[in-house]
Design an enzyme around this catalytic site. Structure first.
Site, PDB file in Angstrom:
ATOM      1  N   LYS A  67       0.813  -1.229   0.000  1.00 22.06           N
ATOM      2  CA  LYS A  67       0.000   0.000   0.000  1.00 22.06           C
ATOM      3  C   LYS A  67       0.847   1.280   0.000  1.00 22.06           C
ATOM      4  O   LYS A  67       0.500   2.257  -0.659  1.00 22.06           O
ATOM      5  CB  LYS A  67      -0.977  -0.008   1.171  1.00 22.06           C
ATOM      6  CG  LYS A  67      -2.081  -1.052   0.992  1.00 22.06           C
ATOM      7  CD  LYS A  67      -3.101  -0.968   2.106  1.00 22.06           C
ATOM      8  CE  LYS A  67      -4.179  -2.026   1.903  1.00 22.06           C
ATOM      9  NZ  LYS A  67      -5.266  -1.902   2.893  1.00 22.06           N
ATOM     10  N   ASP A 104     -10.017   2.656   2.707  1.00 18.37           N
ATOM     11  CA  ASP A 104     -10.163   1.732   3.839  1.00 18.37           C
ATOM     12  C   ASP A 104     -10.994   2.319   4.987  1.00 18.37           C
ATOM     13  O   ASP A 104     -11.934   1.695   5.474  1.00 18.37           O
ATOM     14  CB  ASP A 104      -8.786   1.324   4.381  1.00 18.37           C
ATOM     15  CG  ASP A 104      -8.085   0.322   3.469  1.00 18.37           C
ATOM     16  OD1 ASP A 104      -8.777  -0.427   2.768  1.00 18.37           O
ATOM     17  OD2 ASP A 104      -6.841   0.305   3.471  1.00 18.37           O
TER      18      ASP A 104
END
Ligand code: ATR
Length: 276
Positions: A67, A104
């Site tokens: 990420k 997220d």
């Protein structure tokens, strides 16, 4: 006509539910797409992503451990990706460059507030962990109106660094892991550690969970079970895993790529049956 191409990059990636989820969303709109899971080791990640987009790829999801690398690869970054410093979605820009997004935290908050109908305003919140996953949700919890956010991490430096990055000393505090037994109880407890994924137990004190506590593990399946058993034994009102969050973050990615909002509920219910 060639199907649109999408992919999820991770390492490992074989258990990813993203291909199933995106195909289920695509069926809701009669869209034809290819969605593949690509296993790329860290030193191959940048090249694999570039090859994918150069070959006509239109969007990618990115999961552990890539990420932060995905964020670094992009030339443009959303506000949320910038504050978190990592990305779980890449989109292609008209000039061929990449834009980084992080969905997220928004996905977790939407799962709690819309699927489970819990208003987070006023919740004294305990965030366990201060790694990538904790960064991904911390700002969104504050945006959702929690009363306070106490960050506790096994190594205190990381908790302090996250609190400093947030920069809201009135609402954000840090405590030591060794003091978890005497820091009172919380309304919302978020497990953002990787202990469950690593197969270890957090051995948390039961006193942490207040009478109306919502306990939320960012992972799902076997990785979440130790924390959820703890939460139920502690008498928490809600013990939730991160399956709903996964669906909501996927829906955000889908909307970024296709400009259409899928209905997450039938896909959530069908996947949920596999975890009962
Ligand atoms: P992720 O991207 O999943 O957040 P990470 O950035 O490596 O992964 O962070 C893992 C987090 O889980 C860290 O907060 C880590 O604590 P440390 O910073 O002290 O390493 C936490 N963690 C992992 N195993 C743990 C355990 N057994 N007990 C407590 N915390 C643990």
């Amino acid at each position: 006509m060639k199907a649109m191409q999408f992919a999820v990059f991770g390492h490992p990636i074989s258990h990813s539910l993203s291909p199933v989820i995106h195909q289920a969303f695509a069926r809701q709109f009669g869209l034809q797409l290819e969605y593949t899971a690509i296993d790329a080791a860290p030193d191959e990640f940048a090249e694999a992503v570039q090859r994918f987009f150069a070959g006509g790829g239109q969007g990618a999801n990115v999961t552990l451990p890539h990420k932060a690398a995905a964020f670094a690869l992009a030339g443009k970054h959303s506000v949320q990706a910038t504050r978190v410093g990592s990305a779980n979605v890449l989109t292609r820009l008209p000039d061929g460059g990449l834009a980084a997004h992080n969905t997220d935290g928004a996905g977790m908050v939407r799962d709690i507030t819309e699927r489970h109908h819990v208003d987070l305003r006023g919740h004294d919140t305990l965030l366990l962990g201060a790694g990538g996953a904790a960064h991904g949700v911390a700002w969104n919890l504050l945006d959702a109106g929690v009363e306070s956010l106490t960050i506790v991490n096994r190594s205190p430096e990381a908790a302090d660094a996250l609190a400093d990055a947030i920069g809201e000393p009135g609402r954000v505090h840090t405590r030591y892991w060794k003091d978890l037994g005497n820091i009172g109880s919380y309304d919302l407890i978020v497990n953002a550690t990787s202990a469950g994924v690593l197969g270890t137990s957090l051995r948390l004190p039961f006193a942490l969970a207040g009478a109306r506590a919502l306990c939320y593990d960012l992972s799902y399946g076997a990785a979440a079970s130790d924390f959820l058993v703890w939460a139920k034994t502690a008498g928490a009102r809600y013990a939730l895993d991160g399956l709903g969050m996964l669906l909501e973050t996927a829906a955000d990615a889908f909307e970024l790529w296709h400009r259409r909002r899928p209905d997450t509920e039938p896909v959530y219910q069908s996947l949920r049956r596999q975890y009962e």
